[in-house]
Design an enzyme around this catalytic site. Sequence first.
Site, PDB file in Angstrom:
ATOM      1  N   GLN B 131     -10.036  39.546  60.175  1.00 22.59           N
ATOM      2  CA  GLN B 131      -8.861  39.093  60.921  1.00 22.59           C
ATOM      3  C   GLN B 131      -8.644  37.597  60.716  1.00 22.59           C
ATOM      4  O   GLN B 131      -9.479  36.794  61.126  1.00 22.59           O
ATOM      5  CB  GLN B 131      -9.092  39.392  62.404  1.00 22.59           C
ATOM      6  CG  GLN B 131      -8.005  38.898  63.327  1.00 22.59           C
ATOM      7  CD  GLN B 131      -8.424  39.011  64.789  1.00 22.59           C
ATOM      8  OE1 GLN B 131      -9.590  38.818  65.114  1.00 22.59           O
ATOM      9  NE2 GLN B 131      -7.483  39.324  65.654  1.00 22.59           N
ATOM     10  N   GLY B 132      -7.523  37.237  60.102  1.00 22.94           N
ATOM     11  CA  GLY B 132      -7.232  35.822  59.890  1.00 22.94           C
ATOM     12  C   GLY B 132      -6.290  35.290  60.949  1.00 22.94           C
ATOM     13  O   GLY B 132      -5.065  35.245  60.758  1.00 22.94           O
ATOM     14  N   SER B 134      -7.458  32.623  64.047  1.00 19.10           N
ATOM     15  CA  SER B 134      -7.722  31.250  64.491  1.00 19.10           C
ATOM     16  C   SER B 134      -7.749  30.269  63.325  1.00 19.10           C
ATOM     17  O   SER B 134      -8.119  30.620  62.201  1.00 19.10           O
ATOM     18  CB  SER B 134      -9.077  31.183  65.191  1.00 19.10           C
ATOM     19  OG  SER B 134      -9.057  31.915  66.381  1.00 19.10           O
ATOM     20  N   SER B 166     -14.335  36.732  61.537  1.00 20.18           N
ATOM     21  CA  SER B 166     -15.543  37.552  61.643  1.00 20.18           C
ATOM     22  C   SER B 166     -15.799  38.291  60.331  1.00 20.18           C
ATOM     23  O   SER B 166     -14.917  38.993  59.843  1.00 20.18           O
ATOM     24  CB  SER B 166     -15.403  38.583  62.761  1.00 20.18           C
ATOM     25  OG  SER B 166     -15.119  37.938  63.965  1.00 20.18           O
ATOM     26  N   GLU B 249      -7.535  44.230  70.346  1.00 17.32           N
ATOM     27  CA  GLU B 249      -8.767  43.488  70.131  1.00 17.32           C
ATOM     28  C   GLU B 249      -9.447  43.222  71.471  1.00 17.32           C
ATOM     29  O   GLU B 249     -10.665  43.338  71.604  1.00 17.32           O
ATOM     30  CB  GLU B 249      -8.471  42.151  69.435  1.00 17.32           C
ATOM     31  CG  GLU B 249      -9.741  41.319  69.263  1.00 17.32           C
ATOM     32  CD  GLU B 249      -9.493  39.963  68.614  1.00 17.32           C
ATOM     33  OE1 GLU B 249      -8.327  39.568  68.460  1.00 17.32           O
ATOM     34  OE2 GLU B 249     -10.489  39.310  68.258  1.00 17.32           O
ATOM     35  N   GLU B 378     -10.602  32.242  80.219  1.00 17.73           N
ATOM     36  CA  GLU B 378      -9.593  31.453  80.926  1.00 17.73           C
ATOM     37  C   GLU B 378      -8.179  31.827  80.467  1.00 17.73           C
ATOM     38  O   GLU B 378      -7.257  31.909  81.277  1.00 17.73           O
ATOM     39  CB  GLU B 378      -9.859  29.953  80.710  1.00 17.73           C
ATOM     40  CG  GLU B 378     -11.129  29.449  81.404  1.00 17.73           C
ATOM     41  CD  GLU B 378     -12.440  29.962  80.792  1.00 17.73           C
ATOM     42  OE1 GLU B 378     -12.449  30.322  79.597  1.00 17.73           O
ATOM     43  OE2 GLU B 378     -13.449  30.014  81.513  1.00 17.73           O
TER      44      GLU B 378
END
Lengths: 372, 394
Positions: B131-132, B134, B166, B249, B378
Amino acid sequence: MPLILTEEQTMLQDAADGFLAEHAPLDHLRKLRDDRDPDGLSRDLWRGFGEMGFAGVLIPEAHGGLGLGAVEAGVIAESLGRSLTPSPFMGSAILSAKVLSDGGSEVQQAWLPRIAAGEAVLSLAIDEGAKHAPSRITARAERSGNGFRLNGAKALVLDGHIADALIVAARAEEGITLFLVDPKTDGVAVERTVMVDAHNAARVTLTDVEVDADAVIGAVGGGEALLNPALALGRACAASTLTGAGDQAFKITLEYLRTRKQFGRLIGEFQALQHRAAHLYTELALARAATLAALQAIDAGRDDADLAASVAKAKAGRAAELAVQEAVQMHGGVGMTDAFDVGLYMKRVRVLNELLGDAQFHTERLARSQGF
Amino acid sequence: MTDLDAFRTETRAWLEENCPPEVRGPMASEADTIWGGRDAVFATPGHRLWLERMGARGWTAPEWPREYGGGGLSREEAKVLASELRRIKAQPALASFGVWMLGPALLAFGTEEQKKRFLPEIVRGEIRWCQGYSEPGAGSDLASIQTKAEDRGDHWIVNGQKIWTSYADKADWIFCLVRTDPEAPKHLGISFVLFDMKTPGVTTRPITLISGKSPFCETFFDDVRVEKENLVGTLNRGWDVAKYLLAHERTMIGAMGEVGAGRPLHQTALETIGADAEGRLDDPMLRARIAELEIDAAAFRLAMERAGDQMKAKQAHPAIASMLKYYGSELNKRRHELRMAAGGIDALEWEGERSHGGAAARDWLRTKANSIEGGTSEIQLNIIAKHLLQLPGA
């Protein structure tokens, strides 16, 4: 079975909420409390419960009830949690009705139509000490003449001060046995206990109370077999009431967060409060899922229903406890006033937590069941 | 016998016959995880067999349509399958970002060609996805991504950097957020594209974490060619796909609160600490903490189940995924703190056979990322406050 209410169950929920909103808003509780009402609840309202079918939700149709299941009983119990209404629902329509439906003789089951109609008030006398501990019942039942002689002291007998009949758990030689006792029998002393939430229970003292053999419900020594399913049902329904009360306290709090201004801003804009509200929402969602799962497990007759009820009671108890604490804290000073409603929820949740075992009791049960 | 009972009987019989003994019982360590992919590594031959058999039946994605390789099961049948798998303590046949994240997004946003091409190989575990999302400057504020895709007619040229990707070094393909319109407001210039990690210009560099392991990578794109047919959803509306995928996710990470359970905590504690005369764990405070966790874990599992049922019945707000993510990841951290307390000195070992290479300590440290990856706790609380509670200014 999906963990959501069916259409019929949702309709029942709407009916119960609607009925209670109309006939027993929070002022109903306040008035009973402030008038020091001798019954502590409205018998007219209880008859209304009968007319609506709520009082007979679990009672078989043959005995004048609706013959519905635990989920439906839980739905009504939850509405009672939102409205905080004092009512013999738990003592009569759930606990007593369950015991009598499962194990009552023909004569004893004559109470069922009267419960279903909202005419009779029955109550279950199991607790003795300060904490719920049904495995440690010490009230004694000794053979005497044709029947038994009962001695002991019972507490938290729900609405016991106006009960037409008591179901008393006592220890006979053969084991725990349930007796249907007329509270007017010689040797029975009933003391009303007004509780912190303005709901009522009684302390019942039994001193050499003579009852006939036909007062026994089910078999002599067969009390636990009758009690256990009733307790599981009662606990799951108490979890429903806790969920309803916690949810309602949360709703009131959210409304306050959306309207109260300080520092020129709505206090709901403050992230410190947003995050606490979001956490509480999550805890309440877990409580709701665990409660519905327990009610469904009871209806399905699953082996783990008893344990599921413990998970529900523990989780709902803790979540509702958090909800009422946050409700008072987030309201600030106004939350501490008698005139404002959240304090009423805090009191009710405290009583419900104690009823049929608190979170510690049920967490302990889970640990033992898992072998540690 | 109802259809569901019949399904349970058949399923039980099939699993009895087809679930290899090596994959029954809790995983000894992370090495037992079956990730699949072109260069798949299996802990034992049984693990390979388990993936092949479950994949062929579509049961690695039980509720996906059969035409795309899935199991075609109803929600109720899928629950029966899950409970039968739990009953025999079967390890998951496939751990897959393709199943958990990309697949649901493709089913919702993909073209027919994309579904036919990508979904079956995900189900069979043949292609491993990463997964690209962040970037160094776009963490919690994900929509600030800067990786840019320049239009070259029939393809794009992608340049930029991703981080916390990841298993990028082990993945075959990537689903990736790229900026296709640098002029538009940040949420409206993003597109969702797919490409092969073997494409020239893609490099990865593993990041060593506090666990001593490197599940995450920095991923660099240097003039990477991406075909236009591999755009998912509408151009510049990739944020919609991204959010939809994030909900899945989050549910997946939340589910770690359940699947991360592994061997019951109290068993470990009973072995290391022992029991009193009544059979209770001989450390009343730890016992109480474990029992409280188990109540929460049981309630959480039911909340997950209920959320799934609500989604199926179209009664759920998509933001309930944030609730599950928040609670599940915090629960998993709690569980691993207690696992360390239960293991005591034994759980401190960092290497060697006896501790499976320090599995307990490394897994404990790994869980600390649960409440960061896929959006921090958060951020989840912010989302709950805004979308579920409608609190002002949230």
